[in-house]
Design an enzyme around this catalytic site. Structure first.
Site, short mmCIF file in Angstrom:
data_model
loop_
_atom_site.label_atom_id
_atom_site.label_comp_id
_atom_site.label_asym_id
_atom_site.label_seq_id
_atom_site.Cartn_x
_atom_site.Cartn_y
_atom_site.Cartn_z
N ASN A 7 33.61 -7.35 14.30
CA ASN A 7 32.18 -7.43 14.56
C ASN A 7 31.60 -8.27 13.44
OD1 ASN A 7 29.49 -7.06 14.99
ND2 ASN A 7 29.53 -4.82 14.92
N ARG A 99 33.31 -8.12 19.27
CA ARG A 99 32.04 -7.68 19.82
C ARG A 99 31.15 -8.91 19.90
NH1 ARG A 99 26.97 -4.99 16.96
NH2 ARG A 99 25.76 -4.68 18.85
N HIS A 189 23.83 -2.18 23.96
CA HIS A 189 24.63 -0.96 23.72
C HIS A 189 25.54 -0.67 24.91
CE1 HIS A 189 21.45 0.99 20.82
NE2 HIS A 189 22.37 0.32 20.15
N ARG A 250 12.56 -0.08 14.80
CA ARG A 250 11.98 -0.85 15.92
C ARG A 250 11.00 0.01 16.70
NH1 ARG A 250 17.59 -2.36 18.29
NH2 ARG A 250 18.55 -3.04 16.34
N GLU A 395 32.75 2.51 20.09
CA GLU A 395 32.66 1.17 20.67
C GLU A 395 33.89 0.33 20.34
OE1 GLU A 395 28.40 -0.36 20.43
OE2 GLU A 395 28.34 1.41 19.17
#
Ligand code: AMP
Length: 421
Positions: A7, A99, A189, A250, A395
Site C-alpha cells: 500500500n 492496493r 473501502h 472528515r 484488507e
C-alpha cells in the site's frame, strides 16, 4: 504462494507478506509471515517491522524513494532477522498485490497488471489525484525491484461498488457533468466491505445470493454499505471518501452551499475549505479535542466533556440514519456487521448506534456485545429478526487472496473492452 501486499502512499510504504493459495483460502488458513511500514520516505526514513513471532523492530535508514524503500524491505524479508525461513531471496516472493484507491468506471474487479492496465490506472488519476499516482509509483518500483516477469495484481478500493445501480450512483447534477468528467458516486473501502461480507457468509453458512446485510466500516475513515444478494447496492462514500458518515477528521455529508459560505466568511479558497472538510472536521472538528474515539469516550465519561459527548452523539446518529436509509432502500436486511477500529473494539459505540433500531427487529445482547472486542461473532439476541455481528476486517488478506485468484485465472481484461461508452 508468498504474496507481498503493498500500500504505497505519498511518503510511506505499508507491506505484509502472506503465504496463501487456493487450498489455504478455502480453509481460511492463510499465514501472515511479516508486516510493517516505511514512513517519511525521502530522507531519513523510519522503518517499523513485525516479525512472524510478533517482535517489533524499529530502525532508520536513508531511503529516498519507494524503489529504495522496497529494495530495503525485500532485503530484510530475505534476512535471518525476519525469521521467515521460506523466503531466502527475492525469487521466493511469488507475486505482488497492490492496493489501488480508484479504479473509476474502468475496473470492476481486481486485475493482473499489464501495461494496458497501468494506463487505465493512470486515466483514473483525475478521480484520485492524491492517491493513484502513489499507487502507480508502487507498481513501477515493484517492476524495478523484482523485474517485469513477477506477476502483479491491482485490487481497487472502488471495484466492489461497481454493482451500485445508476439511480444510486448518479448525483442530481446536470447530466453532462457525469458524461464529461465522470462525476458520480463511486464508493470506497470496497476491499473491507467485501472481506467482511465474505466472512459473514462463512460464519452463517449462507450463499452469496442469501447475503443481505449492511456493513459499517468505522475506523478513522467510515463508510456504510448496503449489500443485497452479496453485491453492493449502495454505499455512503461518493465521488471521494468525503461523503457520508462522520469520520475522524472528515465531515461526511454537508449541504454543498456551506463550502461557499465558509470560503466567504473565513476568507479561504475553495481548496482550503476542501482541506478543512477533510482534515479538521468530523470527530476532531466537533470535539475540538481529537479524532481518536478512545480519548473521546474517556473524556466524555471522566471529564463530562460536552463537546466530546456531542461528537460521539453526532457520529452515532449519522450511522443510525444511514442504517435506516439503507434498510428502506434494500427492503430488508438480515444483519448489520461492524468492522474497523471503532466497530471492532467499541461495545459502547455499537450499542449507541443500535439503540433505537428495535423497530427494525434488532435486539442487542449486552453481554455478547461487551465481550466482542477484536473478536468475530454475533452480538444480537438469538431471536432478533435483524442481527448484529462484529467481524474484524483484513484488507491485506483479501488483496493477497485476490492476487492468487487473478494470477491463477490470468484475469487481465483489456482496458478498451472495459471502457464504458
Ligand atoms: P482504524 O482506522 O480502523 O485503525 O481505526 C482507528 C479508530 O479506531 C480510532 O478512532 C481509534 O480511536 C478507534 N479505536 C481503536 N480501538 C478502540 C477502542 N477500544 N474503543 C474505541 N475506539 C477505538
Amino acid at each position: 504462494m508468498n504474496v507481498l501486499v503493498l500500500n504505497s502512499g505519498s511518503s510511506s510504504l505499508k507491506f505484509q507478506l502472506i503465504a496463501t493459495d487456493l487450498g489455504r483460502i478455502t480453509e481460511n488458513k492463510d499465514e501472515r509471515l511479516c508486516r510493517g511500514q516505511v514512513e517519511q520516505i525521502g530522507g531519513e526514513a523510519i522503518v517499523t517491522v513485525h516479525t512472524r513471532s510478533g517482535t517489533r523492530q524499529k530502525s532508520t535508514a536513508s531511503l529516498f524513494d519507494i524503489s529504495r524503500s522496497l529494495e530495503y524491505l525485500v532485503r530484510w524479508i530475505a534476512s535471518d532477522e525476519s525469521e521467515i525461513m521460506e523466503v531466502r531471496s527475492p525469487s521466493d516472493i511469488h507475486a505482488v498485490g497492490h492496493r489501488v484507491v480508484h479504479g473509476g468506471e474502468l475496473f470492476t474487479e481486481s486485475t493482473v497488471i499489464t501495461d494496458e492496465v497501468l494506463k487505465g490506472i493512470e486515466e483514473c488519476i483525475d478521480l484520485a489525484p492524491l492517491h493513484n499516482p502513489n499507487n502507480i509509483k508502487g507498481i513501477l518500483a515493484s517492476r524495478q525491484v523484482f523485474g517485469p516477469k513477477l506477476p502483479q495484481v491491482a485490487v481497487f478500493d472502488t471495484s466492489f461498488h461497481h454493482s451500485i445501480p445508476e439511480h444510486a450512483y448518479l448525483y442530481a447534477l446536470p447530466y453532462h457533468l457525469y458524461k464529461r468528467h465522470h462525476i458520480r458516486r463511486y464508493g470506497f473501502h470496497g476491499t473491507s466491505h467485501r472481506y467482511v461480507a465474505d466472512r459473514y457468509r462463512a460464519l452463517r453458512a449462507v450463499t452469496e445470493e442469501q447475503t443481505h446485510i449492511i456493513t459499517l466500516h468505522l475506523g478513522n475513515g467510515c463508510s456504510a454499505t448496503a449489500i443485497r444478494g452479496g453485491r453492493s447496492v449502495d454505499t455512503s462514500m461518493g465521488m471521494t471518501p468525503l461523503e457520508g458518515l462522520v469520520m475522524g477528521t472528515r465531515s461526511g455529508d454537508i449541504d454543498p452551499a456551506v463550502v461557499n459560505l465558509i470560503a466567504r466568511k473565513e476568507g479561504l479558497s475553495t481548496h482550503e475549505v476542501d482541506a478543512l472538510l477533510n482534515n479538521q472536521s468530523g470527530l476532531l472538528g466537533i470535539s475540538g479535542l481529537t479524532n481518536d474515539m478512545r480519548v473521546l469516550l474517556q473524556e466524555s465519561r471522566d471529564q463530562d466533556h460536552r463537546r466530546a459527548q456531542l461528537a460521539i452523539e453526532v457520529f452515532c446518529y449519522r450511522a443510525r440514519k444511514y442504517i435506516g436509509a439503507f434498510l428502506a432502500c434494500m427492503g430488508a436486511a438480515d444483519a448489520i456487521v461492524f468492522t474497523g477500529g471503532i466497530g471492532e473494539n467499541s461495545p459502547d459505540i455499537r450499542a449507541r448506534i443500535c439503540n433505537g433500531l428495535e423497530w427494525a427487529g434488532l435486539r442487542l445482547d449486552d453481554s455478547r456485545n461487551k465481550r466482542m472486542v477484536g473478536l468475530e461473532g454475533q452480538i444480537s439476541c438469538d431471536d432478533s429478526s435483524l442481527h448484529a455481528f462484529v467481524i474484524p476486517t483484513d484488507e491485506e488478506l483479501l488483496i493477497a487472496r485476490d492476487t492468487v485468484r487473478c494470477i491463477l485465472s490470468e484475469r487481465s481484461p483489456r482496458v478498451e473492452e472495459l471502457r464504458i461508452q
